[in-house]
Design an enzyme around this catalytic site. Structure first.
Site, PDB file in Angstrom:
ATOM      1  CG  ASP A 299      -1.831   1.186   1.306  1.00 14.35           C
ATOM      2  OD1 ASP A 299      -2.667   1.320   0.395  1.00 14.35           O
ATOM      3  OD2 ASP A 299      -1.715   1.971   2.255  1.00 14.35           O
ATOM      4  CD  GLU A 352      -2.379   2.494  -3.446  1.00  6.92           C
ATOM      5  OE1 GLU A 352      -3.318   3.276  -3.621  1.00  6.92           O
ATOM      6  OE2 GLU A 352      -1.807   2.368  -2.363  1.00  6.92           O
TER       7      GLU A 352
END
Length: 619
Positions: A299, A352
């Site tokens: 993330d 990401e």
């Protein structure tokens, strides 16, 4: 090795471990608190008395406190009492605890991660399932809101209940992998799991560690891989967590310009500290080893890479070369990927990352970060902007839907339509589409057809696969009742068919990350808003021709060039009645003509339905 940052299985040493010492069963505790002057274990077993069970600091200067407490074991709740060098008294949960009390309670629990696994068949063959030349279609799930209890909608499903419901559903829909938003223990449910305090603990909201292992095992038995969201970018400032752990900035960077995240009001790991690096990489290895996880989606990588991320002028300090790259974070990410792939060469790491940082999914020996894949955020943004335009205006935005192929092969891209696109007033994917109800559903089928025939792997957030009407709400179940209505069933059937097409047609996955797997036949017809392209696999017989009509105007006897002469057959049409379309199809094979068109020696006349995709194959 811990002090040098090279011990990547710290969970075998730190935390609480039930052992037998001198024929007495008890628990061994170990915690890193180099700036403490006193550390003890407190819990129900001693009435939370900070003076009764003191730990001893190791002689080697590592800052590790350890000790054996007899006659306590599995299920015992505990914390560490820490008196810092400044005299501050702290009560901290165990950073390496394998289980925590269910929030809002915050104590750690002595437990183990032993499990008799029965997924050997998957584990011995998963290298093929995770390979970059295989279909990779991901269903993203937020555990607490995929579905709720039948009798009480406020009750979460457990890991085992989810296994009974989720596994057959994902298999029926045809996805190859499930990605769970963070399941590590987090005190604040509305953070969706991204504010983690228990990095080594599966959230107790849904069950025990073994219950989660059962879910993973059942997915594996069904031939479905499991990806976990992993969050090395930040952590919350809860008093019982990592922040100010021993009275100093132990895990977080002491410099607020590097150690505090202004957007999330959370704290950033000190990526230059060896012990913190070992903590993070050990955590990644832990989930892959103990829980048989098949991939980690990392993330907020962009927030780690840039010193000036979400910071104004004067709020950040350049690196030693005067630039804005966080060299310590870059070094950590490279080492993380090298460690993961050295231990588990058959998994995938997925970044990401939303910027144009070079080489995110390129090997570290070429200067890259070493990830297996990267989210294609540019494709997502451009595509959703294009599809939100009224079809009459799309000819003026044609470049938005074709631009992705300019850079599509600079990285190993995954196409994401994730949870971030259906919250905070952005509307559901369905309601982003223009027009009346019929056009919105047709547009959505067209969008998914474009996504699944575009190069790259795929990710779809839960609810999108049946056209959830409302924005995602993490506090309630998805609106499963919508499947009672034909338009929503049509979306569901479309996604099933696209997953089947993707998995059965090698041209859609064998060369997904190279130029020789894609060719524009006609990418410049802005006036008609029609796209024609070719997807290619290793065998020329597998070639596909894809036609997208981005307008509600049907086209009859529309000529397109084809790469070879012969008979072409329609193998997918998003306007089929089964998908709640209008049923305008090409039911009969189409023989090519020796008419030069679009730089091809042969061409065909084809019917193109409104707001629809057609996929043709020779033979």
């Amino acid at each position: 090795m811990f002090q040098s940052g090279k011990h990547f299985k710290l969970y075998e040493k730190f935390g609480s471990h039930v052992v037998t010492h001198k024929n007495v069963v008890g628990t061994y505790f170990a915690v890193w608190a180099p700036n403490a002057q006193y550390v003890s274990v407190i819990g129900n077993f001693n009435g939370w008395d900070k003076g009764s069970h003191k730990l001893l600091v190791r002689w080697d200067g590592s800052g590790i406190w350890e000790g054996f407490i007899p006659n306590i074991g599995d299920g015992e709740t505990y914390k560490y009492f820490i008196n810092s060098s400044s005299g501050e008294d702290l009560e901290k949960s165990d950073p390496f605890a394998l289980r925590w009390e269910e929030p809002p309670r915050t104590a750690s629990i002595v437990t183990h991660t032993y499990y008799e696994w029965a997924d050997k068949e998957w584990m011995t063959t998963r290298a093929k399932h995770n390979a970059l030349n295989q279909p990779y279609s991901v269903y993203e799930v937020h555990f607490g809101s995929w579905a709720r209890g039948v009798e009480d909608p406020d009750v979460f499903l457990s890991y085992r209940e989810m296994a009974r419901k989720l596994v057959p559903y994902v298999k029926e829909m045809g996805f190859t992998h499930v990605e769970f938003m963070p399941l590590m223990e987090h005190p604040y449910y509305p953070s969706w799991g991204y504010q983690i305090v228990g990095f080594f603990a599966a959230s107790t909201r849904y069950g025990s560690p073994q219950d989660l292992m059962f879910l993973v095992e059942e997915l594996h038995k069904a031939g479905i891989g499991v990806i976990l969201d992993w969050v090395p970018s930040h952590f919350p400032g809860d008093a019982h967590g990592l922040y100010n752990f021993d009275g100093t900035h132990l895990y977080e960077h002491a410099d607020v310009r590097k150690g505090f995240h202004p957007d999330w009001k959370s704290y950033i790991f000190n990526y230059g500290r060896n012990e913190v690096r070992a903590f993070l990489i050990s955590n990644a290895i832990f989930w892959l080893e103990r829980y048989h996880i098949d991939g980690l989606r990392v993330d907020a990588v962009a927030s780690m890479l840039y010193l000036d991320y979400s910071r104004k002028h004067g709020e950040w300090e350049p690196n030693i070369y005067g630039g804005n790259h966080n060299l310590e974070a870059i070094s950590l990410l490279k080492e993380f990927n090298e460690a993961v792939y050295s231990y588990f060469p058959d998994v995938q790491t997925i970044a990401e990352e939303s910027t144009s940082f070079t080489g995110v999914s390129r090997p570290t020996f070429t200067g890259g970060l070493g990830f297996g894949m990267k989210w294609m955020m540019g494709w997502m943004n451009d595509t959703l902007k294009y599809f939100s335009e009224d079809p009459i205006n799309r000819k003026y935005h044609h470049g938005q839907v074709t631009f992705s192929t300019v850079y599509a092969f600079t990285e190993n891209f995954m196409l994401p339509l994730s949870h971030d696109e259906v919250v905070y007033g952005k509307k559901s994917i369905l309601r982003k589409m223009p027009g009346d109800d019929w056009q919105q559903f047709a547009n959505l089928r067209l969008l998914y057809s474009y996504m699944f025939t575009h190069t790259g792997t795929k990710l779809l957030f839960m609810g999108d696969e049946f056209g959830q009407s409302e924005e995602w709400d993490f506090q309630k179940s998805l609106d499963w009742h919508l499947l009672e209505y034909a338009p929503h069933r049509g979306i569901s059937e479309t996604v099933k068919a696209l997953n089947k097409l993707y998995r059965s047609e090698p041209a859609l996955y064998e060369k997904s990350f190279t130029w020789n797997g894609f060719e524009w036949i006609d990418g410049g017809n802005a006036d008609d808003s029609i796209l024609v392209y070719r997807r290619m696999g290793n065998d020329p017989k597998d070639d596909l021709v894809i036609i997208l009509n981005m307008t509600p105007v049907p086209r009859h006897d529309f000529r397109i060039g084809v790469p070879k002469s012969g008979v072409w057959k329609e193998i997918f049409n998003s306007d089929e009645l089964n998908y709640n379309g209008s049923g305008l199809t090409n039911p009969k094979p189409i023989r090519s003509e020796a008419v030069e068109w679009q730089w091809k020696m042969d061409s065909i006349l084809v019917t193109i339905p409104p707001l629809a995709a057609v996929v043709l194959k020779e033979g």
